[in-house]
Design a protein around this motif. Structure first.
Motif, PDB file in Angstrom:
ATOM      1  N   LYS A 322       3.507 -30.869  76.724  1.00 34.30           N
ATOM      2  CA  LYS A 322       4.225 -31.474  77.844  1.00 34.30           C
ATOM      3  C   LYS A 322       4.809 -30.441  78.792  1.00 34.30           C
ATOM      4  O   LYS A 322       5.173 -30.761  79.917  1.00 34.30           O
ATOM      5  N   GLY A 323       4.890 -29.185  78.342  1.00 31.92           N
ATOM      6  CA  GLY A 323       5.553 -28.177  79.149  1.00 31.92           C
ATOM      7  C   GLY A 323       6.923 -27.874  78.568  1.00 31.92           C
ATOM      8  O   GLY A 323       7.282 -28.343  77.474  1.00 31.92           O
ATOM      9  N   TRP A 324       7.701 -27.094  79.281  1.00 34.08           N
ATOM     10  CA  TRP A 324       9.009 -26.667  78.781  1.00 34.08           C
ATOM     11  C   TRP A 324       9.981 -27.836  78.771  1.00 34.08           C
ATOM     12  O   TRP A 324      10.148 -28.524  79.772  1.00 34.08           O
ATOM     13  N   MET A 325      10.617 -28.085  77.628  1.00 30.10           N
ATOM     14  CA  MET A 325      11.523 -29.225  77.483  1.00 30.10           C
ATOM     15  C   MET A 325      12.908 -28.810  77.005  1.00 30.10           C
ATOM     16  O   MET A 325      13.679 -29.637  76.524  1.00 30.10           O
ATOM     17  N   GLY A 326      13.241 -27.525  77.122  1.00 28.14           N
ATOM     18  CA  GLY A 326      14.555 -27.057  76.707  1.00 28.14           C
ATOM     19  C   GLY A 326      14.445 -25.956  75.664  1.00 28.14           C
ATOM     20  O   GLY A 326      13.362 -25.492  75.339  1.00 28.14           O
ATOM     21  N   ARG A 327      15.603 -25.528  75.168  1.00 29.07           N
ATOM     22  CA  ARG A 327      15.653 -24.454  74.193  1.00 29.07           C
ATOM     23  C   ARG A 327      15.912 -24.998  72.794  1.00 29.07           C
ATOM     24  O   ARG A 327      16.639 -25.970  72.602  1.00 29.07           O
TER      25      ARG A 327
END
Length: 429
Positions: A322-327
């Motif tokens: 989905k791509g970057w979704m947080g850390r």
């Protein structure tokens, strides 16, 4: 625009998986032999037997903070690029010299080697997907000093057969002038700096008609900015890469998630652990690279994402994220004690009835409370079984965290799929 960089992108899934699993034991054995760090981390492991994702998942995850700690220890020991005490913490299979033309630095400070292989960081694939083709000029506005971003993109562009203008960062008016006079086919850099350049060009009343495509990375690329650029004739695509691993995933014209690169093995694990999650569940991206020069095995990126179902409409057959979704690092401090995602996982593992868990910290700072929310099997939600499980989990919370917490049993599927293991819901007013 669908046209593929090479035949690897359209391989049947089974063929790709077989090739990756055939390369995996060779890479692990190579890392054990040529990387002192992995010789220690994987001591006692038969590298030749690591030939499936299930077996790979039993190996420890190495996270960025551990890489940094080993590098710092080596520096204090006087590492000079050779032997087991080198400045790369024993992770690099290369040493200073002709086979390592550059060394780069990332915040920390973490040092990364660059080898001599063509397209060392594997960025050409992402550039091709963004529409760049051989014979074009690319305006590269990633930094060329300290960090590897400029070199990552330049070596990829050269492998693609493109010429590069090394614009670097800053000097916006000069960037506009160079674009107007050299007429590049497009831009590579951060999306925010491209917006600044386009706005400066409008302010200077300078047209940039040839800049029709862009590959952006290094920060978020929201749909609003993508549309803003599109209204000005620039088709922007994003890629996900890191200084440690090179390219991990890239966007295609389908704009449905990011397709995984062909040179990495990606797992999604529960934050704080090395345990793979179910497909579609949000977790931490863990990457094994097939780069023999810097052979990172189960390297925890610290970033959250999830696998998308199905394959890309562009015709590329590799899995998508989905791509970057947080850390993933959700460590919190509660009443003076640090609580880590790994501790939440440790508590949950003690109880086979627990399917999923989340720790919610609420209240106000210095007057906070912990609620341990768990999805439990239906058979535990009544009578004595319910009470007994709550009591046992409460005791485990105290044992693991040295703090008291209440337990809330939930039905399966109640917790959101957002990758959070610890939710800090405190008021900071």
């Amino acid at each position: 625009m669908t046209e593929f960089f090479d035949p690897l992108e359209t391989r049947p899934h089974a063929e790709r998986e077989a090739a990756l699993m055939a390369a995996l034991p060779q890479q692990i054995s190579h890392a054990q032999t040529h990387s002192p760090a992995f010789a220690a981390i994987l001591k006692g492991v038969d590298g030749t037997a690591i030939n499936s994702r299930a077996v790979l998942a039993r190996l420890p995850v190495t996270r960025k903070h551990e890489l940094l700690e080993r590098q710092q220890a080596a520096r204090q020991a006087g590492g000079n690029g050779g032997g087991s005490g080198d400045v790369f913490g024993g992770f690099s299979a290369l040493r200073y010299g002709a086979h390592m033309p550059h060394v780069f630095a990332s915040p920390g400070t973490i040092y990364e080697p660059e080898g001599t292989r063509k397209d060392y960081w594997r960025m050409a694939r992402a550039m091709h997907a963004a529409g760049f083709r051989p014979g074009q000029l690319i305006h590269n506005s990633f930094s060329y000093h300290f960090v590897p971003a400029g070199s990552m993109m330049e070596t990829g562009a050269h492998a693609l057969g493109c010429t590069v203008f090394p614009g670097g960062t800053g000097q916006t008016e000069q960037q506009v002038q160079a674009m107007a006079e050299l007429k590049p086919a497009g831009y590579i850099g951060t999306p925010s700096f491209l917006k600044i350049i386009v706005e400066k060009a409008a302010e200077m009343k300078v047209a940039l008609p040839t800049v029709t495509r862009a590959l952006v990375s290094g920060e978020a690329f929201p749909p609003s900015l993508r549309d803003w650029l599109g209204e000005r004739g620039i088709s922007g695509y994003q890629c996900y890469a890191s200084a440690d691993l090179g390219l991990i995933a890239y966007e295609t014209e389908a704009r449905e998630g990011l397709v995984l690169d062909e040179g990495v093995i990606v797992e999604i694990v529960r934050p704080g652990t090395g345990d793979p999650v179910a497909e579609g569940e949000v977790g931490e991206l863990v990457v094994t690279t097939l780069n023999p020069d810097y052979p990172l095995i189960r390297f925890g990126t610290g970033d959250l994402s999830a696998v998308l179902p199905g394959t890309c409409p562009s015709g590329r057959t590799n899995a998508r994220i989905k791509g970057w979704m947080g850390r993933a690092d959700q460590t919190v401090k509660v009443r003076g004690m640090f609580v880590h995602p790994g501790q939440v996982a440790d508590i949950a593992r003690r109880f086979p009835e627990v399917m999923k868990a989340r720790l919610v910290v609420s209240g106000e700072m210095a007057n906070d409370s912990m609620t341990f929310q768990v999805e439990a099997l239906a058979s535990t939600n009544s009578g004595l079984a319910h009470a007994g499980l709550v009591q046992r989990i409460s005791e485990a919370i105290r044992d693991v965290t040295k703090l008291r917490g209440t337990v809330q049993l939930l039905a399966p599927g109640s917790l959101p799929n957002d990758g959070k293991v610890i939710e800090d819901a405190r008021s900071y007013k």
